[in-house]
Enzyme design. Structure first.
Site, short mmCIF file in Angstrom:
data_model
loop_
_atom_site.label_atom_id
_atom_site.label_comp_id
_atom_site.label_asym_id
_atom_site.label_seq_id
_atom_site.Cartn_x
_atom_site.Cartn_y
_atom_site.Cartn_z
CD GLU A 61 -2.79 -1.30 2.45
OE1 GLU A 61 -3.76 -1.60 2.37
OE2 GLU A 61 -2.50 -1.62 3.79
N GLY A 70 -13.38 -4.64 2.24
CA GLY A 70 -14.04 -5.36 1.50
C GLY A 70 -14.93 -4.68 1.55
CG ASP A 104 -12.07 -9.17 0.24
OD1 ASP A 104 -10.95 -8.33 0.66
OD2 ASP A 104 -13.04 -8.99 1.08
N1 ADE Z 1 -8.89 -5.95 3.22
C1 ADE Z 1 -9.14 -5.66 2.93
N2 ADE Z 1 -10.50 -6.77 2.85
C2 ADE Z 1 -11.09 -6.86 3.42
C3 ADE Z 1 -12.00 -7.98 4.82
N3 ADE Z 1 -12.43 -7.77 4.45
N4 ADE Z 1 -11.60 -7.30 6.14
C4 ADE Z 1 -11.05 -6.67 6.58
N5 ADE Z 1 -10.04 -6.54 5.77
C5 ADE Z 1 -10.47 -6.19 4.36
#
Ligand code: ADE
Length: 234
Positions: A13, A79, A200
């Site tokens: 990042e 996410g 995600d």
């Molecule tokens: N960072 C990226 N995806 C995530 C998720 N699903 N839960 C927590 N942190 C995240």
């Protein structure tokens, strides 16, 4: 004096930004490396804080105490909790809260830190607007929206938990540092913004999608920060 602290949880990042900066010093503190210098001629300190809220909060305090930063920007991945946010899209914080803070038994709102008097930490409106504008410029094909970041020391990868974060908090994305950065910035009266690219969907597919999309998402968020920093000086 204006100085931006730029925090990413993972090396992915911040590595692009570190490559682009003009470095003047590297300072080690609390097992974190603080890269001090300029980015597009703007004074910055770039740091990888590590995963989770404790790392993030400590990092903020060091940026304030040791480096005297005037603004804090958090770049990274998250996410999605919002059907309008797909993998690759970007969420810019309107506000952030701790989804794993629960003192509701004593009448506090879910996520509210007792005795704070509010549930969510408001991001700086100017930084949010600058980030949105920079995103449209540098990533015109990427859908960007502003919204709520919900954070906890937990990777969200189940539909049940995701649904709870939506109904209980009206969260737009879930990650693991933003609220701690917001909280630390609030306690120090430093304006902040969180910029997160979606890696995600925070559900049962997250385990598969996250490793596949993490790198590209982290790059998008970092590109936005690099663009945004140009317009940040008052
Ligand atoms: N960072 C990226 N995806 C995530 C998720 N699903 N839960 C927590 N942190 C995240």
């Amino acid at each position: 004096m204006f100085k931006a602290g730029i925090i990413g949880a993972m090396e992915l990042e911040v590595e692009e930004l570190k490559k682009e900066m003009t470095l003047s010093a590297v300072v080690k503190k609390a097992r974190m490396d603080f890269f001090e210098g300029t980015l597009n001629n703007v004074p910055v300190v770039i740091v990888r804080c590590g995963i989770g809220k404790v790392n993030a909060a400590l990092c903020v305090q060091i940026l304030v105490d040791e480096f005297k930063v005037s603004h804090i920007i958090n770049t990274g991945v998250a996410g999605s909790l919002n059907a309008r946010l797909d993998i690759g899209d970007i969420l810019v914080s309107k506000d952030a809260l701790h989804h794993d803070m629960d003192v509701t038994i004593f009448g506090y709102q879910p996520g509210e830190v007792p005795q704070m008097g509010f549930q969510a930490f408001e991001a700086d409106t100017r930084l949010t607007a600058l980030a949105m504008e920079a995103c449209r410029k540098v990533n015109p094909d990427i859908h960007v929206m502003s919204g709520r970041v919900v954070s906890g020391d937990q990777f969200i990868s189940s539909k049940e938990i995701k649904d709870r974060l939506i109904t209980q908090f009206r969260g737009d994305c879930a990650e693991m540092e933003g609220a701690a950065i917001a909280h630390g910035a609030y306690l120090n009266s430093v304006p902040f913004v969180i910029i997160r690219a979606i890696s995600d969907k925070a559900d049962d597919s997250a385990e598969m999608d996250y490793p596949a999309f993490e790198a590209a998402a982290a790059r998008h968020s970092a590109a936005l920060v690099k663009e945004m920093i140009q317009g940040i000086l008052p």
